[in-house]
Scaffold this active site. Sequence first.
Site, short mmCIF file in Angstrom:
data_model
loop_
_atom_site.label_atom_id
_atom_site.label_comp_id
_atom_site.label_asym_id
_atom_site.label_seq_id
_atom_site.Cartn_x
_atom_site.Cartn_y
_atom_site.Cartn_z
N GLU A 106 14.60 21.46 19.18
CA GLU A 106 14.48 21.32 20.62
C GLU A 106 15.39 20.16 21.00
O GLU A 106 15.72 19.31 20.18
CB GLU A 106 13.04 20.96 21.03
N GLU A 110 8.50 25.14 16.06
CA GLU A 110 8.13 23.71 16.12
C GLU A 110 6.67 23.64 15.71
O GLU A 110 5.78 23.96 16.50
CB GLU A 110 8.28 23.19 17.56
N ASN A 129 -0.92 20.92 23.80
CA ASN A 129 -0.97 19.45 23.95
C ASN A 129 0.02 18.88 24.96
O ASN A 129 -0.25 17.87 25.59
CB ASN A 129 -0.78 18.78 22.59
N CYS A 157 1.93 16.50 17.54
CA CYS A 157 2.33 17.13 16.28
C CYS A 157 3.01 16.16 15.31
O CYS A 157 2.85 16.27 14.11
CB CYS A 157 3.28 18.28 16.58
P1 NDP Z 1 -1.61 27.59 17.70
O1 NDP Z 1 -0.65 27.82 16.61
O2 NDP Z 1 -3.01 28.00 17.52
O3 NDP Z 1 -1.13 28.34 19.04
C1 NDP Z 1 0.16 28.11 19.57
C2 NDP Z 1 0.50 29.25 20.51
O4 NDP Z 1 0.68 30.44 19.75
C3 NDP Z 1 -0.60 29.57 21.54
O5 NDP Z 1 0.01 29.92 22.75
C4 NDP Z 1 -1.29 30.74 20.90
O6 NDP Z 1 -1.98 31.56 21.82
C5 NDP Z 1 -0.12 31.48 20.30
N1 NDP Z 1 -0.44 32.38 19.22
C6 NDP Z 1 -1.47 32.32 18.34
N2 NDP Z 1 -1.40 33.35 17.46
C7 NDP Z 1 -0.30 34.05 17.78
C8 NDP Z 1 0.31 35.21 17.25
N3 NDP Z 1 -0.18 35.86 16.20
N4 NDP Z 1 1.44 35.66 17.83
C9 NDP Z 1 1.98 35.03 18.88
N5 NDP Z 1 1.44 33.93 19.45
C10 NDP Z 1 0.31 33.45 18.90
O7 NDP Z 1 -1.49 26.06 18.05
P2 NDP Z 1 -2.34 25.19 19.07
O8 NDP Z 1 -2.16 25.71 20.46
O9 NDP Z 1 -3.72 25.08 18.54
O10 NDP Z 1 -1.58 23.79 18.98
C11 NDP Z 1 -1.76 22.92 17.94
C12 NDP Z 1 -0.69 23.08 16.88
O11 NDP Z 1 0.60 23.03 17.46
C13 NDP Z 1 -0.74 21.96 15.87
O12 NDP Z 1 -0.55 22.44 14.56
C14 NDP Z 1 0.43 21.10 16.26
O13 NDP Z 1 0.93 20.33 15.23
C15 NDP Z 1 1.42 22.11 16.73
N6 NDP Z 1 2.39 21.47 17.62
C16 NDP Z 1 3.69 21.30 17.21
C17 NDP Z 1 4.60 20.65 17.99
C18 NDP Z 1 6.04 20.50 17.58
O14 NDP Z 1 6.88 20.26 18.43
N7 NDP Z 1 6.39 20.61 16.33
C19 NDP Z 1 4.22 20.04 19.27
C20 NDP Z 1 2.86 20.32 19.62
C21 NDP Z 1 1.97 20.99 18.81
P3 NDP Z 1 -3.49 31.21 22.28
O15 NDP Z 1 -3.87 29.92 21.65
O16 NDP Z 1 -3.40 31.15 23.74
O17 NDP Z 1 -4.34 32.31 21.78
#
Ligand code: NDP
Length: 483
Positions: free
Chosen positions: A457, A245, A148, A279
């Site tokens: 962060e 996060e 995002n 998020c």
């Molecule tokens: P995901 O948890 O699906 O993915 C986040 C990242 O983790 C991606 O790069 C993904 O790779 C990677 N990933 C997935 N599985 C694994 C694994 N087993 N081991 C290592 N890396 C992995 O989140 P989204 O990208 O769908 O983002 C949305 C989520 O992020 C929401 O829940 C949102 O709330 C949260 N978020 C939190 C924030 C915060 O600051 N607290 C800010 C922004 C979002 P890939 O997808 O490329 O396969």
Amino acid sequence: MITKHTYVGGQPRPSGLEPFDKLYPATGEVIAKIEPTSLEQLDEVIAEAAEAQKAWAALSGTERGRVLLRAAKILQDRNEALSRVEVMDVGKAIAEAESGDVPSGPDALEYFGGIARDMPGTFHTYPGAVGFTQRVPLGVCAGIGAWNYPTQIACWKAAPALAAGNAFIHKPSEETPLVAYEIADALTEAGLPSGLFSIVQGDATIGRALCEHPGVAKVSLTGGVDTGKLIIKQSADTLKKVTLELGGKSPLIVFEDANLDDAVGVALSANFYTAGEVCSNGTRVFVHRSIADKFLAEVVRRTASIRVGDPMDRDVHMGALISETHMNKVLEYIEIGKAEGATLSAGGNRVRPQGFENGYFVEPTVFSGCTDNMRIVREEIFGPVMSVLVFDDEDEAVSRANDTFFGLGAGLMTTSLARAHRVADQLQSGSVWVNTYNICPPDLPFGGSKQSGFGRENSRFALEGYTETRSTYIDLNNFEGAY
Ligand code: NDP
């Protein structure tokens, strides 16, 4: 069609693996091919990072800081171009990208560049001896990003890591693989030596490899709660340091003494900014019963003026959602909300703007008449869906606001200073905003409590998260041993 690769020292490193498609969310068209990083390449990237880190850590904080400050300036000067890439990545409205999301990246580089020279330790005295502590870098740190806020996420992690003397390897989300290259280029132009900021591409396979690799000292994830749990498990064998996060389902409480106009404005931006893909968004809007009707009517009226469409059009407020899959998930939640008995007060449909008929757009959506146990109220939707709930008194509002396993953000709207402090003090979340929402200056920590994660962060707390404490004890006398 451009193809992007693993990137080290501003140079592409082809892996020969089958590229995956990068789609523009506003049209669904493929705009780039991305070659994943191979596991053999990852070993190389980590080895080069480890080598480069030694010389980087040996520089003074002032010298490291200067590189970050130069990179911040380069990115600030390129804000417009950078924002266009962020829009191609995410599909968000350019007005938002240019004014907030993208500048927050260089802001972090500027902040951490400034304080890199100022990492104080402590000094201790003993009879005939002194002791002191230093913050020392961890080595090679990795960031794994959500889709995002790709500029912000990369910079919020890389800036403190580099300032503290670490090397940094970033894995962007597969959905948003592009903008990290702009950051890498700026850092290279600013004089960051090769190996200190590298990009690896791919899905969970490469993410997991980063977690499991003994050459990586720390992983910082921005992502979902379930992914956060996996990161901990995958990092357990190497006892990596982890910052998480994660997601949220944050409350926004509107008290009867709030300025109504402000409360409506805050609720709209706390739900519809970046098409709701934030998020910390305040998606559970608790409104005092005495003002609930007026509040809802205004929310609905102002929601109708939100313009959804071409993300590159500066007059558009809301762009596309990240992907078809995600759009369908959001639309499914809207159906769930209706089936659960919530009242659909605004929106609720997919939008097909002219010229962008295949894009992933959803109307800003407001549900009223919600109850605490509805799935739309309990689960993170991560789209433009606001749930409005009614409350009768302050204690009730606080306890309902806290009734969630998430704890990322919380907001309250009131004109009473005493109430602002009293309620803020009771909300179980990493951040609390009063009479505003989602404001994150780089010197104020940001992160979650409960299952929204741990570690922070921004701020000096983030710098601490990329260092560990070394204690040194110096005996000033001859050693008197017992034998
Ligand atoms: P995901 O948890 O699906 O993915 C986040 C990242 O983790 C991606 O790069 C993904 O790779 C990677 N990933 C997935 N599985 C694994 C694994 N087993 N081991 C290592 N890396 C992995 O989140 P989204 O990208 O769908 O983002 C949305 C989520 O992020 C929401 O829940 C949102 O709330 C949260 N978020 C939190 C924030 C915060 O600051 N607290 C800010 C922004 C979002 P890939 O997808 O490329 O396969």
